[in-house]
Write a protein that holds these residues in place. Sequence first.
Motif, PDB file in Angstrom:
ATOM      1  N   THR A 261       0.823  -1.218   0.000  1.00  0.00           N
ATOM      2  CA  THR A 261       0.000   0.000   0.000  1.00  0.00           C
ATOM      3  C   THR A 261       0.853   1.262   0.000  1.00  0.00           C
TER       4      THR A 261
ATOM      5  N   GLN B  48       0.498   7.730  -5.186  1.00  0.00           N
ATOM      6  CA  GLN B  48      -0.378   6.932  -4.342  1.00  0.00           C
ATOM      7  C   GLN B  48      -1.523   6.353  -5.172  1.00  0.00           C
ATOM      8  N   LEU B  49      -1.625   5.017  -5.186  1.00  0.00           N
ATOM      9  CA  LEU B  49      -2.706   4.338  -5.883  1.00  0.00           C
ATOM     10  C   LEU B  49      -3.767   3.897  -4.881  1.00  0.00           C
ATOM     11  N   THR B  50      -5.012   3.966  -5.279  1.00  0.00           N
ATOM     12  CA  THR B  50      -6.090   3.507  -4.404  1.00  0.00           C
ATOM     13  C   THR B  50      -6.121   1.980  -4.389  1.00  0.00           C
ATOM     14  N   SER B  51      -6.767   1.439  -3.384  1.00  0.00           N
ATOM     15  CA  SER B  51      -6.861  -0.026  -3.291  1.00  0.00           C
ATOM     16  C   SER B  51      -7.634  -0.593  -4.474  1.00  0.00           C
ATOM     17  N   GLY B  52      -8.653   0.116  -4.924  1.00  0.00           N
ATOM     18  CA  GLY B  52      -9.410  -0.342  -6.090  1.00  0.00           C
ATOM     19  C   GLY B  52      -8.578  -0.341  -7.352  1.00  0.00           C
ATOM     20  N   MET B  53      -7.717   0.677  -7.506  1.00  0.00           N
ATOM     21  CA  MET B  53      -6.854   0.752  -8.678  1.00  0.00           C
ATOM     22  C   MET B  53      -5.805  -0.361  -8.656  1.00  0.00           C
ATOM     23  N   ARG B  54      -5.258  -0.665  -7.494  1.00  0.00           N
ATOM     24  CA  ARG B  54      -4.282  -1.765  -7.379  1.00  0.00           C
ATOM     25  C   ARG B  54      -4.945  -3.107  -7.744  1.00  0.00           C
TER      26      ARG B  54
END
Length: 261
Positions: A122, A190-196
Amino acid sequence: MAERVYPADSPPESGQFSGNFSSGEFPRKPAPPPSTYVIQVPKDQIYRIPPPENAHRLQYLSRKKPNRSRCRCCICSFIALVFALIVLAGLSLAVLYLIYRPEAPKYYVEGFAVSGINLNSTSPISPRFNVTVRSRNGNGKIGVYYYGKGSSVDVYYKDVDLCNGVLPEFYQAEKNVTVVKLGLSGSKIQLTSGMRKEMRKEVSNKTLPFRLKIKAPVKIKVGSVKTWTMIVKVNCDLTVDKLTAPSRIVSRKCSHDFDLW
């Protein structure tokens, strides 16, 4: 010559007229009161000679009309000159087009290697991209100057700008193919959890999409003459199979546009 009538000695009383109505004779005009004069002016002088109080206005209007006519002539001449210049410019451009047959350079992404993206953490990522772009100038009499100052190169995933950089400065001659290698990097993205989660799915399917955007100031060289600075914009939609080097380009599609001003 004006005829002057002198006042009568004994004007007729009011209501009395001389003349015979039965015989078809009309009564004579009553004489003017004492101490008055009647001046008769010929009809042609009435229309030809203005009253003294309007003489200055007539003189002003007589001077004003030629000025208006001169202004109209100047405006018409200016419009005609502008129209003639536009026509000459259009003809000159048409002649130049027929002589040089200009065509826009074509761009193609030959290599696109990705690293530095960890989808299992994360923490912010610091991606790195090694991009190879090929530019082909098919013009036989036109060269292109590319300027690094004011240029930009960006790689996007969806709407997230992952990295950025600039183009090197170079000149592309006539009938020339130039290959430019670019090292691009981003920091603390910073990537969102949905994007990951979505990216992991796309990696498993080997269809991870990116968009490459290039903006470069250029000048066109025709013979010994350089044009003003224009902006070339290149957009490439790419799909790669993985996020580690070496990655393979699965599909690519590039388009370009020019801003002349």
